[in-house]
Write an enzyme that holds these catalytic residues in place. Structure first.
Site, mmCIF file in Angstrom:
data_model
loop_
_atom_site.group_PDB
_atom_site.id
_atom_site.type_symbol
_atom_site.label_atom_id
_atom_site.label_comp_id
_atom_site.label_asym_id
_atom_site.label_seq_id
_atom_site.Cartn_x
_atom_site.Cartn_y
_atom_site.Cartn_z
ATOM 1 N N HIS A 1 4.741 3.322 -8.156
ATOM 2 C CA HIS A 1 5.766 4.020 -8.957
ATOM 3 C C HIS A 1 5.567 3.762 -10.464
ATOM 4 O O HIS A 1 6.321 3.053 -11.099
ATOM 5 C CB HIS A 1 7.200 3.771 -8.497
ATOM 6 C CG HIS A 1 7.589 2.373 -8.110
ATOM 7 N ND1 HIS A 1 7.415 1.299 -8.929
ATOM 8 C CD2 HIS A 1 8.169 1.906 -6.978
ATOM 9 C CE1 HIS A 1 7.875 0.217 -8.321
ATOM 10 N NE2 HIS A 1 8.331 0.553 -7.137
ATOM 11 N N ARG B 1 1.055 -2.595 -29.592
ATOM 12 C CA ARG B 1 0.320 -3.855 -29.775
ATOM 13 C C ARG B 1 0.282 -4.684 -28.507
ATOM 14 O O ARG B 1 -0.317 -5.751 -28.490
ATOM 15 C CB ARG B 1 0.927 -4.658 -30.929
ATOM 16 C CG ARG B 1 0.519 -4.107 -32.304
ATOM 17 C CD ARG B 1 0.959 -5.014 -33.425
ATOM 18 N NE ARG B 1 2.401 -4.999 -33.605
ATOM 19 C CZ ARG B 1 3.048 -4.131 -34.406
ATOM 20 N NH1 ARG B 1 2.377 -3.228 -35.101
ATOM 21 N NH2 ARG B 1 4.353 -4.175 -34.523
ATOM 22 N N ILE C 1 14.592 11.534 -12.204
ATOM 23 C CA ILE C 1 15.537 10.447 -12.480
ATOM 24 C C ILE C 1 14.775 9.155 -12.803
ATOM 25 O O ILE C 1 15.057 8.491 -13.793
ATOM 26 C CB ILE C 1 16.457 10.229 -11.252
ATOM 27 C CG1 ILE C 1 17.312 11.485 -11.020
ATOM 28 C CG2 ILE C 1 17.326 8.988 -11.443
ATOM 29 C CD1 ILE C 1 17.917 11.572 -9.642
ATOM 30 N N HIS C 2 13.774 8.827 -11.977
ATOM 31 C CA HIS C 2 13.002 7.592 -12.210
ATOM 32 C C HIS C 2 12.146 7.680 -13.460
ATOM 33 O O HIS C 2 11.882 6.661 -14.104
ATOM 34 C CB HIS C 2 12.102 7.297 -11.002
ATOM 35 C CG HIS C 2 12.824 6.635 -9.875
ATOM 36 N ND1 HIS C 2 13.677 7.317 -9.053
ATOM 37 C CD2 HIS C 2 12.838 5.351 -9.455
ATOM 38 C CE1 HIS C 2 14.188 6.479 -8.170
ATOM 39 N NE2 HIS C 2 13.704 5.287 -8.388
ATOM 40 N N ASP D 1 9.381 7.207 -2.423
ATOM 41 C CA ASP D 1 10.108 5.921 -2.409
ATOM 42 C C ASP D 1 11.507 6.133 -1.848
ATOM 43 O O ASP D 1 12.490 5.547 -2.302
ATOM 44 C CB ASP D 1 10.150 5.299 -3.819
ATOM 45 C CG ASP D 1 10.502 3.809 -3.804
ATOM 46 O OD1 ASP D 1 10.688 3.244 -2.711
ATOM 47 O OD2 ASP D 1 10.608 3.219 -4.900
ATOM 48 N N LEU E 1 18.119 1.369 -10.421
ATOM 49 C CA LEU E 1 17.774 2.355 -9.410
ATOM 50 C C LEU E 1 17.207 1.606 -8.211
ATOM 51 O O LEU E 1 16.436 0.664 -8.356
ATOM 52 C CB LEU E 1 16.723 3.329 -9.952
ATOM 53 C CG LEU E 1 17.208 4.312 -11.017
ATOM 54 C CD1 LEU E 1 16.005 5.025 -11.633
ATOM 55 C CD2 LEU E 1 18.171 5.319 -10.423
HETATM 56 ZN ZN LIG Z 1 9.287 -0.687 -5.763
#
Ligand SMILES: [Zn+2]
Length: 375
Positions: free
Chosen positions: A208, A219, A241-242, A263, A300
């Site tokens: 993900h 940097r 959303i993620h 997921d 989440l």
């Molecule tokens: Zn995960």
């Protein structure tokens, strides 16, 4: 063994690795022949079934709960276009993981009608950074080589998510890779050089992308910077959303074989409310799933995504059907070394998604079996 399946025929336009071919496809559980020929205008378009490498649950069931729960998730996701998948275990004590792998193995070895095919397990943790747990339960640990070797010998786990900065992680990555288990870097604070070393040790992808990993600072480019600079493969959750659309676009430019995963938790395909996630309770509200039930909306906890929505979402970013199809089927199949999934070629499994003119899924076929879709 299942009974032999009689030969069946599909007529339409088929998306193959060589492009669209119009004609007739002959299949039983496997694709036997694809004969080109003219088809009526309005004939359906048939693309490879979706391959989801990251599935903690679905349909109210958490795959940590055993074989029946894995079957519930397999039925839910099949109705949304997923024809094969890896149930994903969460971070847990190693004896609990072993039990979960047994349940996954039972379903993998005996697919029942209506189910997407289990291809093995995705072991997400326990070798992850305690500072990057996300919604993973609080059982992270450093790699235990005895357990690593038992996972390698067990034949169930096909993909591992690991934080390469942990003591012993590079050794574990080498052992997994040598056993033919795909390795993704994730739930990690690793810096650029550590990720580079992990890729040299045999890791090949990222879990993900952007979520639960050290971000890109100019940097201190972190795991995200290393993924964008060095990654050939990475998994991303395209639920809107993620990851913001702009970040998905950046990854699409940088990572040639970026692929979609859901997921999905137990909450996928279910009404709003509380659901289990490996000992945690998570709360579904709309299309989001959060840790806890007390209005904590900071963390989440997996998604409520299904692959049909991932397909629509990537199309909405302007990608064409051919490109989206590769990112939901061939690339994830390739990532775990399955040439016989995720593509329409002779001798591959007969796994299909059938589309209407508006790119809406009208039918799903798993190993030759037509699946009854959700309402
Ligand atoms: Zn995960």
């Amino acid at each position: 063994m299942a009974e032999p399946m009689s030969e069946q025929r599909l007529v339409g336009r088929f998306l193959t690795p060589k492009g669209w071919i119009s004609g007739q496809l002959v299949h039983d559980t496997h694709i036997r022949a694809l004969e080109s020929g003219s088809v009526a205008s309005g004939a359906p378009r048939i693309i490879p079934g979706f391959v989801d490498l990251h599935v903690p649950g679905g349909g109210g069931a958490d795959v940590m709960q055993g074989a029946d729960a894995v079957r519930t998730a397999a039925r839910l996701h099949a109705r949304h276009g997923t024809t094969s998948f890896l149930p994903a275990t969460v971070t847990a004590p190693q004896d609990v993981l072993s039990e979960a792998f047994s349940g996954i193995g039972v379903v993998q070895g005996a697919r029942e009608p209506g189910e997407a095919r289990v291809l093995g397990a995705h072991m997400e943790g326990p070798y992850i950074n305690p500072g990057r747990l996300g919604a993973q339960p609080p059982h992270p640990r450093e790699p235990d080589m005895e357990f690593v070797d038992s996972v390698c010998a067990g034949g169930i786990v096909r993909l591992v998510t690991i934080a390469p900065e942990l003591e012993g992680a590079m050794d574990a990555i080498r052992r997994f890779a040598a056993a033919g288990i795909a390795v993704q870097i994730g739930h990690t604070e690793a810096d650029f050089d550590t990720v580079s070393d992990a890729l040299a040790a045999g890791a090949r992808g990222f879990t993900h992308l952007y979520n639960a990993m050290s971000p890109l600072h100019h940097r201190a480019p972190g795991t995200v910077g290393a993924a964008l600079a060095l990654g050939e493969y990475a998994a991303i959750i395209p639920d809107g959303i993620h990851v913001a659309d702009g970040a998905v676009r950046a990854a699409l430019r940088a990572i040639p074989k970026l692929f979609a995963v859901t997921d999905a938790t137990a909450a996928a395909g279910m009404p709003d409310g509380p659901y289990p996630l490996g000992g945690h309770i998570v709360n579904k509200r709309g299309n989001s799933v959060f840790l806890g039930t007390d209005g904590n909306e900071d963390v989440l906890a997996g998604s409520a995504l299904t692959m049909d929505r991932a397909f629509a979402r990537l199309l909405s970013l302007g990608l064409d059907v051919e490109d989206v199809s590769r990112r939901l089927s061939a690339y994830p199949a390739d990532f775990i070394g399955r040439w016989d999934r995720g593509r329409i070629v002779p001798d591959a499994w007969a796994d299909f998604v059938i589309l209407d003119d508006n790119d809406v899924i009208t039918s799903v076929v798993v190993e030759g079996e037509k699946i009854t879709l959700a309402d």
